[in-house]
Design an enzyme around this catalytic site. Structure first.
Site, PDB file in Angstrom:
ATOM      1  N   SER A  54      33.921  12.777   0.585  1.00 23.88           N
ATOM      2  CA  SER A  54      32.223  12.394   0.985  1.00 23.88           C
ATOM      3  C   SER A  54      31.697  11.604  -0.532  1.00 23.88           C
ATOM      4  CB  SER A  54      31.516  13.241   1.493  1.00 23.88           C
ATOM      5  OG  SER A  54      30.238  12.672   1.188  1.00 23.88           O
ATOM      6  N   TYR A  96      28.623   6.136   0.407  1.00 25.33           N
ATOM      7  CA  TYR A  96      27.328   5.921   0.744  1.00 25.33           C
ATOM      8  C   TYR A  96      26.102   4.944  -0.239  1.00 25.33           C
ATOM      9  CZ  TYR A  96      26.899   9.972   3.737  1.00 25.33           C
ATOM     10  OH  TYR A  96      27.210  10.880   4.449  1.00 25.33           O
ATOM     11  N   THR A 121      30.821   4.243   5.752  1.00 25.15           N
ATOM     12  CA  THR A 121      29.536   4.865   6.366  1.00 25.15           C
ATOM     13  C   THR A 121      28.591   4.345   5.760  1.00 25.15           C
ATOM     14  OG1 THR A 121      30.068   6.708   6.014  1.00 25.15           O
ATOM     15  CG2 THR A 121      27.573   6.590   6.939  1.00 25.15           C
ATOM     16  N   LYS A 143      32.557   3.304   9.185  1.00 22.60           N
ATOM     17  CA  LYS A 143      31.941   4.245  10.487  1.00 22.60           C
ATOM     18  C   LYS A 143      30.422   4.525  10.696  1.00 22.60           C
ATOM     19  CE  LYS A 143      31.863   9.261   9.427  1.00 22.60           C
ATOM     20  NZ  LYS A 143      31.246   9.624   9.239  1.00 22.60           N
ATOM     21  N   HIS A 176      27.219  10.258  13.929  1.00 21.37           N
ATOM     22  CA  HIS A 176      27.801  11.053  12.706  1.00 21.37           C
ATOM     23  C   HIS A 176      27.100  12.849  13.095  1.00 21.37           C
ATOM     24  CE1 HIS A 176      26.865  10.430   7.995  1.00 21.37           C
ATOM     25  NE2 HIS A 176      26.837  11.312   8.407  1.00 21.37           N
ATOM     26  N   ARG A 191      24.225  14.025  14.170  1.00 23.14           N
ATOM     27  CA  ARG A 191      23.201  14.442  12.968  1.00 23.14           C
ATOM     28  C   ARG A 191      22.635  12.973  12.711  1.00 23.14           C
ATOM     29  NH1 ARG A 191      25.615  18.382  10.131  1.00 23.14           N
ATOM     30  NH2 ARG A 191      24.784  17.494   8.161  1.00 23.14           N
TER      31      ARG A 191
END
Ligand code: GLV
Length: 386
Positions: A107, A130, A156, A252, A276, A279
């Site tokens: 991540s 991100y 993402t 994603k 996610h 979340r």
């Protein structure tokens, strides 16, 4: 030490060993947590057809995910703060995945940095991106992932803004942990975790701290995310990132058929049907419910993956039967990591592999790549367009 035979055993052990604020970061969803729960419970509604008197001697769960040979189509999902579940968590999880023969995805919000994970592994891992307001930082991250030899970029799309996560807000989740008395007292009841953390230097967001101007630590994760993550992210940015990266791209956070069609147009290699892990948008469909319509809509124009709610190899097989050519586990491996470090991640993968292999066999199959929707009892799973 309890005997560990299923993911739930690892969850129980992690709950005892990981400080509450980090354990709850993993083991909760947003708002009412209805989507978080549905991700798991919708799998239970799908029923399998038992077949008998088939030669089951030689079996294989091998497949490919985004062109990578995998021992089973289960990658480790990108999860934030993994190095707070256990000291050096990302390095340990990456090593376990490599030894097992499945991809590890790092991540952006990891504790161990891209370079650090690369220095401790041999196989190319995947990097999750991100998009932040600071585009120079994004360009540098992409270059860093290239330099580390990452095999795919997982972009993402569903976290431009952060979901309302009551637990994290109540726990005052921050990295490094805030010296709130309740947090400190709770940490003191987790001596293994504390010892591990004292023995490592990796206690900050390794990809971010020192790489973004003016960011030294994160008083509150929610506030920081709101400041840094770019709410303007759009499909034009996806094109831009695809060009800059130039390698395999996985999108994603796709939940809707319309978005799946737009994802195809970008020319990305794969998409991940995902909410996610429950979340972000509470009230969204469970991932396994959203999967069949998306798989039908995109056909073979893009590889379809999914995540959300996978706690057993049975879930992997059901997702495969409904069109997912790859799945990701997040919590299932994090429980293992929090419980037992690297050995716990290996254990989680072994448990899921065994369950996948046995379930495939009981449905009368010896090769995962031969398995299709016919292993499912009609009427127990969502149909495309329904
Ligand atoms: C980050 O990806 C999170 O869900 O907290």
């Amino acid at each position: 030490m309890p005997v560990i035979t299923e993911i739930e055993d690892l969850r129980q052990l992690a709950r005892r060993r990981v400080p509450r604020m980090f354990y709850e970061y993993v083991d909760t969803g947003s708002w009412t947590e209805s989507t978080y729960r549905a991700n798991e419970s919708e799998f239970q509604k799908i029923k399998l057809r038992q077949r008998v008197a088939v030669n089951l001697e030689h079996r294989s769960t091998a497949a490919t995910m985004a062109g990578v040979d995998v021992r089973m189509p289960v990658a480790l999902a990108p999860t934030g703060l993994t190095g707070m579940q256990h000291a050096d968590g990302e390095i340990l999880a990456a090593r376990a995945a490599e030894a097992f023969g499945v991809p590890f995805t790092l991540s952006t919000m990891s504790i161990c940095s891209i370079e650090d994970v690369a220095a401790h592994t041999k196989a190319p891992f995947w990097f999750q991106l991100y998009v932040m307001r600071d585009r120079d930082f994004i360009e540098r991250l992409i270059e860093r992932a290239k330099a580390a030899g990452c095999g795919a970029l997982v972009l993402t799309l569903d976290l431009q803004i952060i979901g309302q996560r009551h637990r994290d807000l109540k726990n005052g989740l921050s990295v490094p942990p805030q010296p709130k008395l309740a947090n400190l007292l709770n940490m003191l009841t987790k001596p293994r975790w504390c010892l591990g953390m004292l023995g490592t230097k990796r206690r900050q967001f390794g990809n971010v701290i020192g790489h973004v101007k003016g960011v030294d630590d994160m008083s509150s994760l929610g506030a920081w995310t709101n400041q840094q993550f770019d709410p303007r992210l759009n499909w034009g940015d996806v094109e831009w990132i695809k060009k800059r990266w130039g390698g395999k791209l996985i999108l994603k956070g796709i939940q809707d058929v319309e978005d799946a069609r737009l994802a195809v147009e970008t020319g990305a290699d794969a998409l991940i049907v995902s909410n996610h892990g429950g979340r972000q948008l509470d009230g969204a469909l469970a991932s396994i419910e959203a999967l069949p319509a998306i798989a039908a809509a995109v056909g073979d124009r893009i590889e379809v993956h999914m995540d959300g709610g996978i706690r057993s190899g049975q879930d992997v097989l059901k997702a495969w039967a409904l069109g997912a050519r790859g799945t990701y586990i997040g919590r299932s491996f994090l429980y293992g990591l929090g419980a037992l470090g690297e050995a716990g991640v290996t254990k989680a993968l072994e448990i899921i592999h065994k369950e996948l292999d046995l379930t495939m066999a009981f449905t009368g199959n010896t090769r995962l790549t031969d398995v299709g929707r016919s292993i499912l009892v009609p009427g127990t799973y969502p149909l495309p367009g329904v």
